[in-house]
Design an enzyme around this catalytic site. Structure first.
Site, PDB file in Angstrom:
ATOM      1  N   GLY A  58       0.810  -1.212   0.000  1.00  0.00           N
ATOM      2  CA  GLY A  58       0.000   0.000   0.000  1.00  0.00           C
ATOM      3  C   GLY A  58       0.839   1.256   0.000  1.00  0.00           C
ATOM      4  O   GLY A  58       1.697   1.443   0.862  1.00  0.00           O
ATOM      5  N   GLY A  85      -0.254   4.485   0.299  1.00  0.00           N
ATOM      6  CA  GLY A  85      -0.962   5.651   0.827  1.00  0.00           C
ATOM      7  C   GLY A  85      -0.073   6.387   1.827  1.00  0.00           C
ATOM      8  O   GLY A  85       1.149   6.240   1.817  1.00  0.00           O
ATOM      9  N   PHE A  86      -0.704   7.186   2.700  1.00  0.00           N
ATOM     10  CA  PHE A  86       0.086   7.969   3.658  1.00  0.00           C
ATOM     11  C   PHE A  86       0.912   7.073   4.583  1.00  0.00           C
ATOM     12  O   PHE A  86       2.066   7.369   4.876  1.00  0.00           O
ATOM     13  CB  PHE A  86      -0.844   8.858   4.484  1.00  0.00           C
ATOM     14  CG  PHE A  86      -1.412  10.005   3.712  1.00  0.00           C
ATOM     15  CD1 PHE A  86      -0.590  11.039   3.277  1.00  0.00           C
ATOM     16  CD2 PHE A  86      -2.761  10.060   3.408  1.00  0.00           C
ATOM     17  CE1 PHE A  86      -1.105  12.103   2.559  1.00  0.00           C
ATOM     18  CE2 PHE A  86      -3.286  11.125   2.687  1.00  0.00           C
ATOM     19  CZ  PHE A  86      -2.458  12.148   2.268  1.00  0.00           C
ATOM     20  N   GLY A  87       0.324   5.940   5.042  1.00  0.00           N
ATOM     21  CA  GLY A  87       1.020   5.058   5.978  1.00  0.00           C
ATOM     22  C   GLY A  87       2.190   4.353   5.323  1.00  0.00           C
ATOM     23  O   GLY A  87       3.334   4.428   5.799  1.00  0.00           O
ATOM     24  N   VAL A  89      -2.302  -7.976  -4.134  1.00  0.00           N
ATOM     25  CA  VAL A  89      -2.114  -9.061  -3.165  1.00  0.00           C
ATOM     26  C   VAL A  89      -3.286 -10.021  -3.247  1.00  0.00           C
ATOM     27  O   VAL A  89      -4.447  -9.602  -3.243  1.00  0.00           O
ATOM     28  CB  VAL A  89      -2.025  -8.490  -1.742  1.00  0.00           C
ATOM     29  CG1 VAL A  89      -1.889  -9.617  -0.714  1.00  0.00           C
ATOM     30  CG2 VAL A  89      -0.859  -7.538  -1.641  1.00  0.00           C
ATOM     31  N   GLU A 100     -17.603  18.724   2.963  1.00  0.00           N
ATOM     32  CA  GLU A 100     -16.851  19.349   1.876  1.00  0.00           C
ATOM     33  C   GLU A 100     -17.579  19.197   0.530  1.00  0.00           C
ATOM     34  O   GLU A 100     -17.667  20.141  -0.256  1.00  0.00           O
ATOM     35  CB  GLU A 100     -15.447  18.722   1.792  1.00  0.00           C
ATOM     36  CG  GLU A 100     -14.543  19.212   2.918  1.00  0.00           C
ATOM     37  CD  GLU A 100     -13.366  18.290   3.220  1.00  0.00           C
ATOM     38  OE1 GLU A 100     -12.510  18.695   4.019  1.00  0.00           O
ATOM     39  OE2 GLU A 100     -13.303  17.178   2.665  1.00  0.00           O
ATOM     40  N   ASP A 123      -5.475   3.184   8.197  1.00  0.00           N
ATOM     41  CA  ASP A 123      -6.901   2.935   8.389  1.00  0.00           C
ATOM     42  C   ASP A 123      -7.229   1.462   8.619  1.00  0.00           C
ATOM     43  O   ASP A 123      -8.313   1.129   9.100  1.00  0.00           O
ATOM     44  CB  ASP A 123      -7.696   3.409   7.155  1.00  0.00           C
ATOM     45  CG  ASP A 123      -7.743   4.926   7.061  1.00  0.00           C
ATOM     46  OD1 ASP A 123      -7.174   5.587   7.952  1.00  0.00           O
ATOM     47  OD2 ASP A 123      -8.358   5.432   6.107  1.00  0.00           O
ATOM     48  N   ALA A 173      -5.231  10.930   7.850  1.00  0.00           N
ATOM     49  CA  ALA A 173      -3.909  10.886   7.233  1.00  0.00           C
ATOM     50  C   ALA A 173      -2.774  11.067   8.251  1.00  0.00           C
ATOM     51  O   ALA A 173      -1.794  10.313   8.219  1.00  0.00           O
ATOM     52  CB  ALA A 173      -3.824  11.936   6.125  1.00  0.00           C
TER      53      ALA A 173
END
Lengths: 436, 436
Positions: free
Chosen positions: A19, A21-23, A87, A178, A307, A323
């Protein structure tokens, strides 16, 4: 076996990160310069700045402004390779990840595959109410929203025309707030002069939240401020009402029906299905229950972050799915792997540092909370603007995003109002994202 | 009947323009302020700056930089409405256009639906060799090209890896030359540092032209210069060879086979099928044969312009299918309709004014021809740069495009390298654009 496993430095320990993403990105960067081989695997080729995804969905930003290729971002990290694959299985005993196009043996595994939107057992709603997690989701929403105004322009029956001008957003968290705020601005300020037969200003935007207040992660006073700011913009806010049905004609709230041809879903997330491949205990939202150091029980070499991780803080509250938390977890795990490689046995627990929360509502309207400091309106909006430009990846993107925002601010125009993917606007909703 | 026909000014003559490309847009603008109602109908919501479409296909520009909503561009023209719909029939006797969602009665009809790519009777090649006419085409090509490098990175067999690094562009006109030049730059300068197992610099780009020289619309000396510049960049140019087959494994040139997993089609265009709805004589490429004033024989109120119009110049040569010609025809017809409304019977013949031709090849490499003046290399490239920035629609786009180009020039980076539309890179080619 993937080519990634048979290169010259094959003797070094192999860290596999699932992954980008941010992590996953934070974990990868924390391992820069360490004596390991790192493979970052993602099924998409890009890192996505998800906090601004709603701006792609509402035609304010172009996709490349908030997404950058993982390879490009990480090209200078010499101990790292990016692999585009999916995966399909994880063999914890053999320390092996099975992918669609090969397999990877690991010494350390970091699982950071995030979350997706969830319909609480009503998957049939997805067809009518798309959620917003990926760029494809954003393109689908942009297409639906822009074509709704086109349908209204073509429609001669007043009731049917109004149904095309009715928008419902389900879910009063930041994404819902938003989206609702941007939709009403689009209808009231961007589009009016461009239509000759229907009046976009007659659009209604309704925001539905099942809980008692908007933005439950914020202080209640800010929830009230957010509601007030949204209502001043023209959004109709309904709290404490649960959606009981969604179809092509609108939304059901118990006995009540809201006719609307466009419904957007911002109500729920569920952890990525990759969590299930770990065979560990999951919480109600599908998150993997990890130890305080973020490792999988019984597998100190496997970590779950972002997450997908179910982590409870010292105060008994779960770490929120935002995030900054994912980034902090990534850095924590990256540092722990480095220490471990140097012979350390210490497994410090992860501690979430709350740097504050921000949600934007519209032009000069936002709420922000930093510990005891609470801001709303113009001051919160200014902080939001600076923070998001600062955290955007890549100098060029920041510059283009600033330019786009300045342009939109002065002209009320939005430059990304392009509908592609099939020419003929049809009356029936498209199939859900991900279908062929 | 479309709502477009029943508004307050219904007594004014109604001009219906089919197609919002360069021709239709020029005709619409020429009618600004005239005592008519104008309806511009397109099946897409945007005007596309097609000369730069290859830059979207090769990840240099974001789609919103070269496309703008028709409504936004034309919003200040009070006598004009935009309608998103698809033409299904034209009743010349009843002066009526039938659309998928209604019909329109016209007093004047301007047909400007352009051209699409053609496979000379080999429609089965489209699946393997996408062409480049729409934004969706550009996204499909971008996806194929970027994923080819990802496949090469994952592949362990050397021959299969090389097949993913082999690119063939069929057609040596400007689009083919521009695609080939940009592809080799992508492989040699943008991507190399980002891959760990395969080397993008090993990519081969081959440009195949059936005719004796590249850029047949240019002077032969410039064709030679273009070939030399392409070869210096690393492109292998083959002229005088016809493609006899295309499949998933590559291209057949008679007995010879070029193994390549990525083939792009820039070899032929055919006029839009809307031309057939007019029931008039078509030439070999499907263009409608019009009178010297661009009207349909027997129908002085119907005009055909742009790539769909087959017009022969005084020197016996056909008017080329290029943007400036389409714009000139649009202005010609717009002016003639205005004159006609003021009682004039004059039907001046259309005369094409050749303002010159430009084709870019790569960094500081281009050819240009203005009457007797022929430029190549840096000087042609500078003219190309200025001309394209000047003609781009909308101030904002020009600024963003300049910024993108400056960025790409100094860093060799391309910011639009986003692959979306399905996550799992598969070995089989996607269905052709337009399929569900």
């Amino acid at each position: 076996m993937h080519a990634a496993a048979d290169n010259a430095s094959a003797s070094l320990p192999h860290v596999v990160i699932l992954g980008g993403g941010f992590g996953g990105m934070a974990a990868a960067r924390r391992l820069d310069g360490a004596s390991v081989r790192v493979t970052l695997l993602d099924r998409r080729n890009h890192h996505l700045f998800q906090p601004l995804l709603y701006q792609v969905a509402t035609a304010s930003l172009a996709a490349p402004s908030i997404a950058a290729p993982l390879r490009q971002i990480l090209r200078r990290q010499r101990n790292l390779g990016v692999l585009l694959d999916e995966v399909t299985g994880i063999d914890l005993a053999a320390h092996r990840v099975q992918c669609a196009h090969g397999s990877l043996d690991y010494d350390f595994l970091v699982v950071a595959t995030g979350a997706t939107h969830a319909y609480f057992g009503h998957d049939e709603w997805e067809r009518y109410a798309p959620g917003l997690k990926t760029l494809d989701d954003a393109f689908l929403i942009r297409r639906r929203v822009l074509l709704a105004f086109e349908h209204a322009e073509r429609e001669t029956d007043p009731a049917r025309r109004q149904a095309w001008l009715n928008f419902v957003v389900v879910g009063g968290g930041s994404t819902g707030v938003e989206l609702a705020g941007t939709l009403i601005e689009l209808a009231r300020h961007t589009l009016p002069r461009e239509f000759r037969h229907s009046d976009p200003r007659r659009a209604s935007v309704r925001l539905i939240e099942a809980g008692p207040r908007l933005l439950p992660a914020f202080d209640p006073t800010l929830s009230d401020k957010a509601r007030g700011q949204l209502e001043r913009l023209g959004v109709e806010v309904h709290t404490g009402v649960a959606v009981t049905g969604i179809d092509a004609d609108g939304v059901k709230l118990g006995e009540r029906r809201l006719p609307a041809r466009t419904v957007l879903w911002a109500a729920g997330v569920a952890a990525s299905p990759v969590g299930r491949l770990l065979g560990a205990a999951l919480d109600r939202a599908g998150r993997v229950q990890v130890l305080p150091d973020l490792s999988l029980p019984g597998h100190p070499e496997v970590f779950v972050i972002g997450d997908l991780a179910g982590v409870v803080q010292a105060n008994g509250k779960p770490v929120p799915g935002v995030a900054p938390a994912a980034k902090q977890m990534g850095r924590h795990v990256g540092a722990m792997i480095r220490a471990c490689l140097q012979g350390s046995d210490e497994r410090p627990p992860f501690r979430y540092r709350d740097d504050g929360s921000l949600a934007t509502i519209g032009r000069m309207a936002a709420v922000a909370q930093f510990g005891k400091l609470k801001l709303s309106g113009f001051s919160a909006w200014s902080v939001w603007l600076l923070a998001h430009i600062y955290f955007l990846i890549g100098f060029r993107n920041r510059l283009v995003v600033m330019l786009d925002w300045a342009w939109a601010y002065w002209t009320h125009q939005r430059h990304a109002r392009i509908v592609s993917g099939g020419d003929i606007p049809d009356d029936s909703p498209e199939p859900p994202p991900g279908s062929p």
